[in-house]
Design a protein around this motif. Structure first.
Motif, PDB file in Angstrom:
ATOM      1  N   PHE A   1      -6.782  21.171 -10.687  1.00  0.00           N
ATOM      2  CA  PHE A   1      -5.761  20.143 -10.858  1.00  0.00           C
ATOM      3  C   PHE A   1      -6.384  18.758 -10.669  1.00  0.00           C
ATOM      4  CE2 PHE A   1      -1.788  22.738  -9.424  1.00  0.00           C
ATOM      5  CZ  PHE A   1      -2.127  23.737 -10.311  1.00  0.00           C
ATOM      6  N   THR A   2      -5.825  17.781 -11.392  1.00  0.00           N
ATOM      7  CA  THR A   2      -6.273  16.390 -11.248  1.00  0.00           C
ATOM      8  C   THR A   2      -5.058  15.477 -11.176  1.00  0.00           C
ATOM      9  OG1 THR A   2      -8.284  16.845 -12.527  1.00  0.00           O
ATOM     10  CG2 THR A   2      -7.656  14.541 -12.235  1.00  0.00           C
ATOM     11  N   ILE A   3      -5.017  14.670 -10.125  1.00  0.00           N
ATOM     12  CA  ILE A   3      -3.956  13.676  -9.995  1.00  0.00           C
ATOM     13  C   ILE A   3      -4.489  12.333 -10.468  1.00  0.00           C
ATOM     14  CG2 ILE A   3      -4.526  13.117  -7.584  1.00  0.00           C
ATOM     15  CD1 ILE A   3      -1.497  12.720  -7.112  1.00  0.00           C
ATOM     16  N   SER A   4      -3.646  11.612 -11.185  1.00  0.00           N
ATOM     17  CA  SER A   4      -4.019  10.277 -11.632  1.00  0.00           C
ATOM     18  C   SER A   4      -2.770   9.421 -11.684  1.00  0.00           C
ATOM     19  CB  SER A   4      -4.698  10.333 -13.008  1.00  0.00           C
ATOM     20  OG  SER A   4      -3.821  10.853 -13.987  1.00  0.00           O
ATOM     21  N   ARG A   5      -2.963   8.118 -11.736  1.00  0.00           N
ATOM     22  CA  ARG A   5      -1.807   7.228 -11.767  1.00  0.00           C
ATOM     23  C   ARG A   5      -2.097   6.041 -12.659  1.00  0.00           C
ATOM     24  NH1 ARG A   5      -0.707   5.475  -5.706  1.00  0.00           N
ATOM     25  NH2 ARG A   5       0.615   3.901  -6.689  1.00  0.00           N
ATOM     26  N   ASP A   6      -1.029   5.545 -13.266  1.00  0.00           N
ATOM     27  CA  ASP A   6      -1.086   4.336 -14.077  1.00  0.00           C
ATOM     28  C   ASP A   6      -0.053   3.393 -13.487  1.00  0.00           C
ATOM     29  OD1 ASP A   6      -0.810   2.335 -15.994  1.00  0.00           O
ATOM     30  OD2 ASP A   6      -1.190   3.687 -17.662  1.00  0.00           O
TER      31      ASP A   6
ATOM     32  N   ILE B   1       0.849  -1.191   0.000  1.00  0.00           N
ATOM     33  CA  ILE B   1       0.000   0.000   0.000  1.00  0.00           C
ATOM     34  C   ILE B   1       0.886   1.243   0.000  1.00  0.00           C
ATOM     35  CG2 ILE B   1      -1.686   1.315   1.346  1.00  0.00           C
ATOM     36  CD1 ILE B   1      -2.743  -1.374   2.373  1.00  0.00           C
ATOM     37  N   ASN B   2       0.560   2.188  -0.854  1.00  0.00           N
ATOM     38  CA  ASN B   2       1.417   3.358  -0.977  1.00  0.00           C
ATOM     39  C   ASN B   2       0.597   4.595  -1.318  1.00  0.00           C
ATOM     40  OD1 ASN B   2       1.534   3.871  -4.122  1.00  0.00           O
ATOM     41  ND2 ASN B   2       1.739   1.656  -3.844  1.00  0.00           N
ATOM     42  N   VAL B   3       1.232   5.716  -1.194  1.00  0.00           N
ATOM     43  CA  VAL B   3       0.638   6.995  -1.575  1.00  0.00           C
ATOM     44  C   VAL B   3       1.617   7.720  -2.487  1.00  0.00           C
ATOM     45  CG1 VAL B   3      -0.226   9.225  -0.788  1.00  0.00           C
ATOM     46  CG2 VAL B   3      -0.673   7.164   0.573  1.00  0.00           C
ATOM     47  N   LEU B   4       1.134   8.114  -3.636  1.00  0.00           N
ATOM     48  CA  LEU B   4       1.910   8.964  -4.535  1.00  0.00           C
ATOM     49  C   LEU B   4       1.327  10.359  -4.483  1.00  0.00           C
ATOM     50  CD1 LEU B   4       2.457   6.721  -7.673  1.00  0.00           C
ATOM     51  CD2 LEU B   4       4.242   7.837  -6.332  1.00  0.00           C
ATOM     52  N   GLY B   5       2.204  11.333  -4.462  1.00  0.00           N
ATOM     53  CA  GLY B   5       1.701  12.696  -4.355  1.00  0.00           C
ATOM     54  C   GLY B   5       2.561  13.705  -5.065  1.00  0.00           C
ATOM     55  N   TRP B   6       1.993  14.889  -5.200  1.00  0.00           N
ATOM     56  CA  TRP B   6       2.707  16.038  -5.742  1.00  0.00           C
ATOM     57  C   TRP B   6       2.734  17.125  -4.673  1.00  0.00           C
ATOM     58  CZ3 TRP B   6       5.270  16.062 -10.273  1.00  0.00           C
ATOM     59  CH2 TRP B   6       4.960  15.074 -11.217  1.00  0.00           C
ATOM     60  N   TYR B   7       3.902  17.708  -4.519  1.00  0.00           N
ATOM     61  CA  TYR B   7       4.103  18.840  -3.625  1.00  0.00           C
ATOM     62  C   TYR B   7       4.729  19.955  -4.446  1.00  0.00           C
ATOM     63  CZ  TYR B   7       3.338  15.618   0.270  1.00  0.00           C
ATOM     64  OH  TYR B   7       2.789  14.703   1.144  1.00  0.00           O
TER      65      TYR B   7
ATOM     66  N   GLY C   1      -4.035   7.406  -3.492  1.00  0.00           N
ATOM     67  CA  GLY C   1      -3.795   6.117  -2.881  1.00  0.00           C
ATOM     68  C   GLY C   1      -3.400   5.077  -3.913  1.00  0.00           C
ATOM     69  N   SER C   2      -3.113   3.879  -3.429  1.00  0.00           N
ATOM     70  CA  SER C   2      -2.544   2.824  -4.265  1.00  0.00           C
ATOM     71  C   SER C   2      -3.317   2.543  -5.550  1.00  0.00           C
ATOM     72  CB  SER C   2      -2.465   1.518  -3.468  1.00  0.00           C
ATOM     73  OG  SER C   2      -1.602   1.657  -2.373  1.00  0.00           O
ATOM     74  N   THR C   3      -4.634   2.503  -5.451  1.00  0.00           N
ATOM     75  CA  THR C   3      -5.436   2.176  -6.636  1.00  0.00           C
ATOM     76  C   THR C   3      -5.869   3.401  -7.417  1.00  0.00           C
ATOM     77  OG1 THR C   3      -7.512   2.238  -5.419  1.00  0.00           O
ATOM     78  CG2 THR C   3      -6.327   0.135  -5.461  1.00  0.00           C
ATOM     79  N   GLY C   4      -5.620   4.574  -6.879  1.00  0.00           N
ATOM     80  CA  GLY C   4      -6.023   5.802  -7.537  1.00  0.00           C
ATOM     81  C   GLY C   4      -7.429   6.246  -7.227  1.00  0.00           C
ATOM     82  N   SER C   5      -8.153   5.440  -6.445  1.00  0.00           N
ATOM     83  CA  SER C   5      -9.545   5.783  -6.163  1.00  0.00           C
ATOM     84  C   SER C   5      -9.682   6.821  -5.059  1.00  0.00           C
ATOM     85  CB  SER C   5     -10.323   4.519  -5.781  1.00  0.00           C
ATOM     86  OG  SER C   5      -9.755   3.929  -4.636  1.00  0.00           O
ATOM     87  N   ARG C   6      -8.666   6.921  -4.223  1.00  0.00           N
ATOM     88  CA  ARG C   6      -8.688   7.916  -3.145  1.00  0.00           C
ATOM     89  C   ARG C   6      -7.714   9.028  -3.469  1.00  0.00           C
ATOM     90  NH1 ARG C   6      -9.409   5.872   2.994  1.00  0.00           N
ATOM     91  NH2 ARG C   6     -11.481   4.966   2.765  1.00  0.00           N
ATOM     92  N   THR C   7      -8.231  10.232  -3.634  1.00  0.00           N
ATOM     93  CA  THR C   7      -7.389  11.385  -3.924  1.00  0.00           C
ATOM     94  C   THR C   7      -7.650  12.494  -2.923  1.00  0.00           C
ATOM     95  OG1 THR C   7      -9.036  12.244  -5.481  1.00  0.00           O
ATOM     96  CG2 THR C   7      -7.263  10.878  -6.393  1.00  0.00           C
TER      97      THR C   7
END
Length: 120
Positions: free
Chosen positions: A68-73, A31-37, A52-58
């Motif tokens: 702004f919109t954060i997304s992950r692949d 489980i991880n969190v990717l973010g922008w600062y 969050g890990s699956t991208g469903s929690r932002t």
């Protein structure tokens, strides 16, 4: 040691758009969190958005909500930040961040940053 490499920064006029990308050197299975600062001159680094890990929690800073919109692949080991309706106050160095737990310890990694300048 996980490496994060950002790209996509540059000079844009007010009202314009940019998309930042951050590629990880390896996949993270836990489980991880990717973010922008971001950090503007003379100011402290502040959170912009996290995913969050699956991208469903932002989560977003109030100052960027709706713009702004954060997304992950995860297959591409990449997190994105789509920035629309940019303002002069969005000018800053933008940093990608990865947090995850490993062997009972919190791992915290940062990219080198990418400059975003909003100016006419």
């Amino acid at each position: 040691q996980v490496q994060l490499v950002e790209s996509g920064g540059g000079l844009v006029q007010p009202g314009g758009s940019l998309r930042l990308s951050c590629v990880l050197s390896e996949s993270i299975s836990s489980i991880n969190v990717l973010g922008w600062y971001r950090q503007a001159p003379g100011k402290q680094r502040e959170l912009v958005a996290t995913s969050g890990s699956t991208g469903s929690r932002t989560n977003y800073a109030d100052s960027v909500k709706g713009r702004f919109t954060i997304s992950r692949d995860n297959a591409k080991k990449t997190v994105y930040l789509q920035m629309n309706s940019l303002k002069a106050e969005d000018t800053a160095i933008y940093y990608c961040n990865l947090k995850f737990w490993q062997f009972g310890s919190l791992r915290d990694y940062w990219g080198q940053g990418t400059q975003v300048t909003v100016s006419s």
